[in-house]
Scaffold this motif. Structure first.
Motif, PDB file in Angstrom:
ATOM      1  N   SER A 136       0.837  -1.194   0.000  1.00 45.57           N
ATOM      2  CA  SER A 136       0.000   0.000   0.000  1.00 45.57           C
ATOM      3  C   SER A 136       0.878   1.252   0.000  1.00 45.57           C
ATOM      4  O   SER A 136       2.106   1.175   0.108  1.00 45.57           O
ATOM      5  CB  SER A 136      -0.879   0.011   1.258  1.00 45.57           C
ATOM      6  OG  SER A 136      -0.078   0.245   2.417  1.00 45.57           O
ATOM      7  N   THR A 137       0.240   2.406  -0.104  1.00 48.61           N
ATOM      8  CA  THR A 137       0.957   3.634   0.178  1.00 48.61           C
ATOM      9  C   THR A 137       1.476   3.538   1.615  1.00 48.61           C
ATOM     10  O   THR A 137       0.846   2.924   2.474  1.00 48.61           O
ATOM     11  CB  THR A 137       0.045   4.857   0.030  1.00 48.61           C
ATOM     12  OG1 THR A 137      -1.127   4.662   0.840  1.00 48.61           O
ATOM     13  CG2 THR A 137      -0.375   5.064  -1.404  1.00 48.61           C
ATOM     14  N   TYR A 145       2.237   3.764   5.446  1.00 43.27           N
ATOM     15  CA  TYR A 145       1.565   4.299   6.626  1.00 43.27           C
ATOM     16  C   TYR A 145       2.565   4.648   7.725  1.00 43.27           C
ATOM     17  O   TYR A 145       2.196   5.226   8.744  1.00 43.27           O
ATOM     18  CB  TYR A 145       0.489   3.339   7.152  1.00 43.27           C
ATOM     19  CG  TYR A 145       0.980   2.018   7.719  1.00 43.27           C
ATOM     20  CD1 TYR A 145       1.422   1.921   9.037  1.00 43.27           C
ATOM     21  CD2 TYR A 145       0.934   0.853   6.960  1.00 43.27           C
ATOM     22  CE1 TYR A 145       1.830   0.698   9.563  1.00 43.27           C
ATOM     23  CE2 TYR A 145       1.332  -0.366   7.478  1.00 43.27           C
ATOM     24  CZ  TYR A 145       1.790  -0.431   8.787  1.00 43.27           C
ATOM     25  OH  TYR A 145       2.199  -1.646   9.313  1.00 43.27           O
ATOM     26  N   ASP A 150       9.997   2.400   3.832  1.00 42.63           N
ATOM     27  CA  ASP A 150       8.568   2.644   3.989  1.00 42.63           C
ATOM     28  C   ASP A 150       7.876   1.380   4.464  1.00 42.63           C
ATOM     29  O   ASP A 150       8.222   0.277   4.022  1.00 42.63           O
ATOM     30  CB  ASP A 150       7.941   3.070   2.659  1.00 42.63           C
ATOM     31  CG  ASP A 150       8.411   4.433   2.192  1.00 42.63           C
ATOM     32  OD1 ASP A 150       8.811   5.248   3.047  1.00 42.63           O
ATOM     33  OD2 ASP A 150       8.390   4.683   0.971  1.00 42.63           O
ATOM     34  N   ASN A 210      -5.883   1.707   0.256  1.00 44.21           N
ATOM     35  CA  ASN A 210      -5.209   2.989   0.043  1.00 44.21           C
ATOM     36  C   ASN A 210      -6.154   4.166   0.241  1.00 44.21           C
ATOM     37  O   ASN A 210      -5.745   5.230   0.737  1.00 44.21           O
ATOM     38  CB  ASN A 210      -4.614   3.037  -1.364  1.00 44.21           C
ATOM     39  CG  ASN A 210      -3.287   2.304  -1.446  1.00 44.21           C
ATOM     40  OD1 ASN A 210      -2.548   2.208  -0.470  1.00 44.21           O
ATOM     41  ND2 ASN A 210      -2.969   1.776  -2.620  1.00 44.21           N
ATOM     42  N   ARG A 211      -7.404   3.994  -0.148  1.00 44.53           N
ATOM     43  CA  ARG A 211      -8.395   5.059   0.057  1.00 44.53           C
ATOM     44  C   ARG A 211      -8.557   5.374   1.535  1.00 44.53           C
ATOM     45  O   ARG A 211      -8.573   6.547   1.946  1.00 44.53           O
ATOM     46  CB  ARG A 211      -9.737   4.640  -0.555  1.00 44.53           C
ATOM     47  CG  ARG A 211     -10.812   5.710  -0.486  1.00 44.53           C
ATOM     48  CD  ARG A 211     -12.030   5.293  -1.291  1.00 44.53           C
ATOM     49  NE  ARG A 211     -12.787   4.225  -0.642  1.00 44.53           N
ATOM     50  CZ  ARG A 211     -13.712   4.438   0.301  1.00 44.53           C
ATOM     51  NH1 ARG A 211     -13.965   5.668   0.723  1.00 44.53           N
ATOM     52  NH2 ARG A 211     -14.371   3.420   0.812  1.00 44.53           N
ATOM     53  N   HIS A 212      -8.629   4.343   2.354  1.00 49.62           N
ATOM     54  CA  HIS A 212      -8.801   4.562   3.786  1.00 49.62           C
ATOM     55  C   HIS A 212      -7.511   5.067   4.447  1.00 49.62           C
ATOM     56  O   HIS A 212      -7.574   5.882   5.378  1.00 49.62           O
ATOM     57  CB  HIS A 212      -9.285   3.279   4.453  1.00 49.62           C
ATOM     58  CG  HIS A 212     -10.694   2.927   4.103  1.00 49.62           C
ATOM     59  ND1 HIS A 212     -11.778   3.696   4.476  1.00 49.62           N
ATOM     60  CD2 HIS A 212     -11.204   1.893   3.381  1.00 49.62           C
ATOM     61  CE1 HIS A 212     -12.888   3.158   4.017  1.00 49.62           C
ATOM     62  NE2 HIS A 212     -12.573   2.056   3.351  1.00 49.62           N
ATOM     63  N   LEU A 213      -6.361   4.604   3.972  1.00 49.05           N
ATOM     64  CA  LEU A 213      -5.105   5.128   4.523  1.00 49.05           C
ATOM     65  C   LEU A 213      -4.969   6.623   4.232  1.00 49.05           C
ATOM     66  O   LEU A 213      -4.499   7.390   5.088  1.00 49.05           O
ATOM     67  CB  LEU A 213      -3.913   4.371   3.935  1.00 49.05           C
ATOM     68  CG  LEU A 213      -3.682   2.953   4.455  1.00 49.05           C
ATOM     69  CD1 LEU A 213      -2.507   2.307   3.714  1.00 49.05           C
ATOM     70  CD2 LEU A 213      -3.412   2.946   5.957  1.00 49.05           C
ATOM     71  N   ALA A 214      -5.367   7.049   3.037  1.00 53.11           N
ATOM     72  CA  ALA A 214      -5.322   8.479   2.712  1.00 53.11           C
ATOM     73  C   ALA A 214      -6.233   9.271   3.647  1.00 53.11           C
ATOM     74  O   ALA A 214      -5.875  10.362   4.109  1.00 53.11           O
ATOM     75  CB  ALA A 214      -5.733   8.694   1.257  1.00 53.11           C
ATOM     76  N   ALA A 215      -7.408   8.714   3.941  1.00 51.71           N
ATOM     77  CA  ALA A 215      -8.325   9.386   4.865  1.00 51.71           C
ATOM     78  C   ALA A 215      -7.735   9.448   6.276  1.00 51.71           C
ATOM     79  O   ALA A 215      -7.850  10.469   6.962  1.00 51.71           O
ATOM     80  CB  ALA A 215      -9.669   8.669   4.876  1.00 51.71           C
ATOM     81  N   GLN A 258      -4.596   9.504   7.035  1.00 46.41           N
ATOM     82  CA  GLN A 258      -3.539  10.510   7.007  1.00 46.41           C
ATOM     83  C   GLN A 258      -4.147  11.909   7.087  1.00 46.41           C
ATOM     84  O   GLN A 258      -3.673  12.767   7.839  1.00 46.41           O
ATOM     85  CB  GLN A 258      -2.726  10.366   5.718  1.00 46.41           C
ATOM     86  CG  GLN A 258      -1.556  11.338   5.593  1.00 46.41           C
ATOM     87  CD  GLN A 258      -0.437  11.030   6.561  1.00 46.41           C
ATOM     88  OE1 GLN A 258      -0.021   9.878   6.678  1.00 46.41           O
ATOM     89  NE2 GLN A 258       0.052  12.039   7.258  1.00 46.41           N
ATOM     90  N   GLY A 259      -5.214  12.127   6.329  1.00 44.86           N
ATOM     91  CA  GLY A 259      -5.825  13.447   6.280  1.00 44.86           C
ATOM     92  C   GLY A 259      -6.525  13.856   7.555  1.00 44.86           C
ATOM     93  O   GLY A 259      -6.518  15.044   7.917  1.00 44.86           O
TER      94      GLY A 259
END
Length: 256
Positions: free
Chosen positions: A113-114, A116, A215, A232-237, A239-240
């Protein structure tokens, strides 16, 4: 009724294989079941460790939050670190949330994933030693955990220079031998070294600067693109909205 070989072959071609049934569209399957099976090494504090018989740590909090946001129950499977990738690729688990650092060899076999968490390779070392640079490993007895990026880093870059490489199945065992003096240093990721060394009261150990940035990501099988996109969608959230920052503060705050 007579069943011919041709009929058997036709039926086998028409029916999905066991492997396909286990993987297929993993995201659709886990949503239908309401459960995401997650592999975890269970012995890499503070990312994951057993406390009073219960799995806990940074990765456990992350996985439970991911499950909540996906509307899924997380079913944890504790597996020795060396067997985690095989457990994922064989279909035993759907994903890995276990502080897996990116390496090219791993990325050839599984998806990442991106990130974390941002980390890096470093050394924890005995009193009266100074191991600030990778070259300072020369002539030393070095402890590593089997299958980790720390082990690969030492073997690939300094394997001929060190006196001995001692390999441990779990990180806490390597740290224990560092504390009692069976190894002179342990090479692993710096945040984990710092966290564990700060909570050791027996001897005053040192920690080197980061030698090689890494990473950390969540892992799926390469074919599970839809599941990875959802992760990845949830990891971005996370992070935000500050959830990942709060996890970092919770688990990596200085010992006090």
């Amino acid at each position: 009724m007579i069943v011919t070989r041709r009929a058997v072959l036709a039926a086998s071609l028409a029916a999905p294989s066991l492997a396909t049934a286990q993987t297929g569209d993993t995201l659709a399957r886990v949503r239908a079941a309401g459960v995401l099976n997650v592999g975890n090494g269970g012995a890499f504090p503070p990312f994951e460790f057993m406390q009073a018989g219960t799995l806990t740590g940074f990765d456990v909090d992350l996985g439970e939050e991911l499950g909540k946001r996906m509307g899924l129950r997380i079913q944890w499977q504790v597996i020795s670190f060396a067997g985690l990738i095989a457990a994922l690729t064989s279909g035993r688990v759907d994903t890995l949330i276990t502080a897996m650092t990116w390496t090219q060899d791993r990325a050839d076999r599984i998806a990442f994933s991106t990130p974390y968490y941002k980390t890096g390779i470093a050394a924890g070392y005995r009193p009266n030693l100074v191991i600030d640079r990778p070259e300072d490993l020369a002539g030393r007895i070095v402890g590593v955990q089997v299958g980790t990026s720390g082990e690969r880093y030492v073997r690939d870059n300094h394997g001929t220079a060190v006196k001995e490489i001692r390999v441990y199945n779990e990180f806490p065992l390597a740290l224990q031998d560092l504390v009692i003096g069976r190894v002179e240093c342990v090479v692993n990721t710096q945040p984990v070294l710092r966290w564990n060394i700060a909570r050791n009261s027996r001897v005053r150990l040192g920690v080197s600067p980061v030698w090689d940035a890494r990473d950390v990501g969540i892992n799926t099988r390469k074919e599970d693109a839809s599941l990875m996109a959802e992760i990845n969608r949830h990891l971005a959230a996370m992070q935000g909205d500050g959830f990942l920052a709060a996890l970092d503060a919770k688990w990596f705050a200085p010992a006090g």
